[in-house]
Design an enzyme around this catalytic site. Structure first.
Site, PDB file in Angstrom:
ATOM      1  N   ASN A   1      -7.422  -2.288  14.396  1.00  0.00           N
ATOM      2  CA  ASN A   1      -8.814  -2.600  14.049  1.00  0.00           C
ATOM      3  C   ASN A   1      -8.903  -3.826  13.134  1.00  0.00           C
ATOM      4  O   ASN A   1      -9.952  -4.102  12.569  1.00  0.00           O
ATOM      5  CB  ASN A   1      -9.491  -1.394  13.383  1.00  0.00           C
ATOM      6  CG  ASN A   1      -8.807  -0.983  12.075  1.00  0.00           C
ATOM      7  OD1 ASN A   1      -7.870  -1.634  11.639  1.00  0.00           O
ATOM      8  ND2 ASN A   1      -9.281   0.092  11.476  1.00  0.00           N
TER       9      ASN A   1
ATOM     10  N   ASP B   1       0.814  -1.219   0.000  1.00  0.00           N
ATOM     11  CA  ASP B   1       0.000   0.000   0.000  1.00  0.00           C
ATOM     12  C   ASP B   1       0.846   1.267   0.000  1.00  0.00           C
ATOM     13  O   ASP B   1       2.059   1.218   0.177  1.00  0.00           O
ATOM     14  CB  ASP B   1      -0.966  -0.020   1.198  1.00  0.00           C
ATOM     15  CG  ASP B   1      -0.272  -0.361   2.516  1.00  0.00           C
ATOM     16  OD1 ASP B   1       0.978  -0.337   2.557  1.00  0.00           O
ATOM     17  OD2 ASP B   1      -0.962  -0.650   3.493  1.00  0.00           O
TER      18      ASP B   1
ATOM     19  N   GLU C   1      -9.589  -1.488   5.345  1.00  0.00           N
ATOM     20  CA  GLU C   1     -10.229  -1.111   6.604  1.00  0.00           C
ATOM     21  C   GLU C   1     -11.509  -1.926   6.822  1.00  0.00           C
ATOM     22  O   GLU C   1     -12.056  -2.489   5.873  1.00  0.00           O
ATOM     23  CB  GLU C   1     -10.590   0.383   6.562  1.00  0.00           C
ATOM     24  CG  GLU C   1      -9.400   1.315   6.432  1.00  0.00           C
ATOM     25  CD  GLU C   1      -8.603   1.476   7.733  1.00  0.00           C
ATOM     26  OE1 GLU C   1      -8.641   0.576   8.596  1.00  0.00           O
ATOM     27  OE2 GLU C   1      -7.942   2.516   7.871  1.00  0.00           O
TER      28      GLU C   1
HETATM   29  C1  GLP Z   1      -0.434   0.551   8.643  1.00  0.00           C
HETATM   30  C2  GLP Z   1      -0.163  -0.228   7.324  1.00  0.00           C
HETATM   31  C3  GLP Z   1      -0.314  -1.702   7.522  1.00  0.00           C
HETATM   32  C4  GLP Z   1       0.326  -2.074   8.838  1.00  0.00           C
HETATM   33  C5  GLP Z   1      -0.511  -1.541   9.962  1.00  0.00           C
HETATM   34  C6  GLP Z   1       0.111  -1.680  11.325  1.00  0.00           C
HETATM   35  O1  GLP Z   1      -1.299   1.588   8.532  1.00  0.00           O
HETATM   36  N1  GLP Z   1      -0.947   0.181   6.216  1.00  0.00           N
HETATM   37  O2  GLP Z   1       0.270  -2.403   6.426  1.00  0.00           O
HETATM   38  O3  GLP Z   1       0.408  -3.468   8.980  1.00  0.00           O
HETATM   39  O4  GLP Z   1      -0.948  -0.220   9.697  1.00  0.00           O
HETATM   40  O5  GLP Z   1       1.140  -0.768  11.530  1.00  0.00           O
HETATM   41  P1  GLP Z   1       2.227  -0.938  12.654  1.00  0.00           P
HETATM   42  O6  GLP Z   1       3.078  -2.082  12.236  1.00  0.00           O
HETATM   43  O7  GLP Z   1       2.986   0.356  12.671  1.00  0.00           O
HETATM   44  O8  GLP Z   1       1.514  -1.208  13.916  1.00  0.00           O
END
Ligand code: GLP
Length: 244
Positions: A136, A67, A143
């Site tokens: 979430n 992404d 989402e």
């Molecule tokens: C982000 C990314 C995800 C990621 C998630 C958790 O927004 N788009 O790919 O796995 O949220 O993030 P983190 O690893 O910083 O907790």
């Protein structure tokens, strides 16, 4: 589904890097699906180290990232493009043309998403997809929703995601409100999936992912339907299991 319980973030990172490295050694022309966020940073550190030690070779590896924020410049230190260069690509012998991330600079969502979906297909699909998880239950930027979105698409970020990701920005208003992400179908088409989960703030999401009903309201629950998922979770992330 295979679940590894590890002590902490470092142990999770080392094990994850070992699985990615094993894939690279078994098939030096693998396509790796890569993730951003704080979760995979430690695994990328191990991959860099093993490259420096001459253990790993990235010259034939292709990557497809999950992404990217929409409306962000590649030079912005919060773009996932920048993140990948800083955490991995600039430190190993991967060819720039073999790395792929949805183009957050382009505003035409249809063009970006259709193009990216085609790119994944042209690469012959992803051999091993690395995933983190949102509090979430989001994967990539899929989402909670009323249905599973199949292909790469543009999403409005959930308030809780903006809240969680604001730690990387100066202020909450700076967090982009939209992102391009691989769809649930794109992610599920990977041959193998490796999900990393660390920290108590992910405990509820992990519990739902592994034990909850499959629902687009907790997108990661769809992973229960994939034939080859490995989960590496640390003790804090598994704390909900111990309590129940
Ligand atoms: C982000 C990314 C995800 C990621 C998630 C958790 O927004 N788009 O790919 O796995 O949220 O993030 P983190 O690893 O910083 O907790």
């Amino acid at each position: 589904m295979k679940l590894y319980r590890v002590k902490d973030y470092d142990e999770m990172s080392k094990k994850a890097a070992s699985i990615l490295a094993a894939q690279m050694v078994a098939d030096p022309e693998s396509t790796l699906g890569l993730a951003t966020g704080s979760t995979p940073v430690g695994a990328y550190r191990y991959l860099r180290k093993w490259y420096e030690e001459g253990i790993l070779d990235f010259s034939g590896i292709k990557t497809m990232n999950l992404d990217e924020y929409r409306g962000i410049q590649r030079t912005d230190s919060q773009s996932y493009y920048y993140f990948m260069k800083e955490n991995l690509f600039d430190h190993v012998n991967i060819l720039a043309e073999n790395t792929h991330i949805p183009d957050g600079e382009k505003a035409d969502a249809d063009e970006v998403c259709r193009g990216y979906e085609a790119l994944v297909r042209e690469a012959g699909g992803v051999d091993l997809q690395l995933l983190g998880i949102g509090r979430n239950g989001h994967i990539g930027f899929n989402e909670p929703a009323d249905h599973f979105e199949r292909e790469c698409h543009c999403v409005d970020l959930a308030e809780s995601t903006i809240e969680a990701n604001k730690r990387f920005f100066e202020k909450a208003e700076d967090v982009p409100r939209q992102a391009y992400t691989m769809g649930i179908g794109t992610i599920m088409s990977a041959a193998k999936i490796l999900l990393l989960v660390s920290g108590e703030d992910k405990a509820e999401a992990l519990y739902e992912t592994l034990c909850g009903a499959i629902t687009p309201q907790v997108p990661a629950t769809v992973l229960q339907l994939h034939p080859d998922v490995t989960v590496i979770a640390d003790e804090a992330a598994l704390s909900k299991f111990e309590r129940r």
